[in-house]
Design an enzyme around this catalytic site. Structure first.
Site, PDB file in Angstrom:
ATOM      1  N   ARG A 184      34.342  41.669  39.543  1.00 35.42           N
ATOM      2  CA  ARG A 184      34.038  43.076  39.233  1.00 35.42           C
ATOM      3  C   ARG A 184      34.306  43.957  40.447  1.00 35.42           C
ATOM      4  NH1 ARG A 184      28.249  43.935  37.000  1.00 35.42           N
ATOM      5  NH2 ARG A 184      29.177  45.981  36.530  1.00 35.42           N
ATOM      6  N   PHE A 185      34.656  45.215  40.147  1.00 31.92           N
ATOM      7  CA  PHE A 185      34.893  46.243  41.170  1.00 31.92           C
ATOM      8  C   PHE A 185      36.045  45.856  42.108  1.00 31.92           C
ATOM      9  CE2 PHE A 185      30.226  46.108  40.335  1.00 31.92           C
ATOM     10  CZ  PHE A 185      30.166  47.220  39.513  1.00 31.92           C
ATOM     11  N   ARG A 186      36.924  45.002  41.613  1.00 34.99           N
ATOM     12  CA  ARG A 186      38.113  44.564  42.362  1.00 34.99           C
ATOM     13  C   ARG A 186      37.753  43.842  43.662  1.00 34.99           C
ATOM     14  NH1 ARG A 186      42.273  45.950  39.732  1.00 34.99           N
ATOM     15  NH2 ARG A 186      43.697  45.330  41.414  1.00 34.99           N
ATOM     16  N   LEU A 187      36.584  43.208  43.674  1.00 38.98           N
ATOM     17  CA  LEU A 187      36.165  42.419  44.835  1.00 38.98           C
ATOM     18  C   LEU A 187      36.590  40.966  44.617  1.00 38.98           C
ATOM     19  CD1 LEU A 187      32.604  43.959  45.311  1.00 38.98           C
ATOM     20  CD2 LEU A 187      34.763  44.628  46.403  1.00 38.98           C
TER      21      LEU A 187
END
Length: 207
Positions: A184-187
């Site tokens: 999630r959130f490009r992490l």
């Protein structure tokens, strides 16, 4: 220079770890509902420096590398003859929060016996298609191709279809793997295995 995986004797542990991870993800992707988990984007480069990509199917992966099959006189075959480095990419949308695997390395032709053995397992019409298709060449109209298929069907009626000499397998011998695990959130989590100066390394990359 071709990548060397041997450090002393046996297969380097990190290389085997990368191969095993890829094998496990292929199984997991199929179980997660991917209808074609072995589909991979193959990128090659021609003598003019132009890069091309297309989807092919992985047919085998083991300690020797990744194998796929095609027409040697196709566009990809011509590019591999001119420049024997290639890259493949798997992307499984249904697996976890999406997973990608990139593999790079040198590509070589399989032995004729290996290509013969795989060709013999293909559906008969796929075997006929391998003879009928002048892959990547311009086709005047569909009727011409259909006529070629019918001609080959007649030629080999009642007998086994041999492998065309212009069709066979390639093996990509990896010198780089990258495993990309979506989050999630490009992490995202990116793990790379790379052959550097004859030694395999494993390290993380920023997402």
């Amino acid at each position: 220079m071709k990548p060397t995986r041997t450090e002393g004797t046996g297969t380097p542990a990190l290389y085997q770890q990368a191969i095993s991870t890829l094998q496990a993800l292929l199984v997991e992707a199929g179980a997660a509902g991917d209808t074609e988990p072995t589909a991979m984007s193959l990128s090659t480069i021609g003598s003019n420096g132009r890069v091309s990509s297309r989807i092919v199917l992985l047919k085998q992966v083991d300690a020797d590398g990744l194998c796929f099959f095609t027409n040697y006189e196709s566009a990809k075959g011509g590019q591999l003859a001119a420049h024997d480095q290639a890259a493949v990419n798997f992307h499984w949308k249904t697996l976890r929060d999406q997973v990608q695997v990139r593999v790079e390395g040198l590509v070589e032709k399989l032995d004729a016996a290996d290509s013969d053995a795989y060709f013999a397992t293909r559906p008969r019409m796929s075997q006929i298609g391998a003879w009928a298709s002048l892959q990547s060449q311009e086709l005047p109209d569909r009727e011409v191709f259909d006529a070629r298929v019918a001609e080959i069907e007649g030629k080999y009626a009642g007998v086994d279809v041999p492998r065309p000499p212009t069709w066979g397998g390639y093996r990509l011998r990896p010198d780089l793997f990258e495993f990309w695990y979506g989050a999630r959130f490009r992490l995202h989590d990116r793990q790379r295995y790379a052959l550097e100066d004859g030694v395999w390394r494993k390290f993380l990359l920023y997402p």
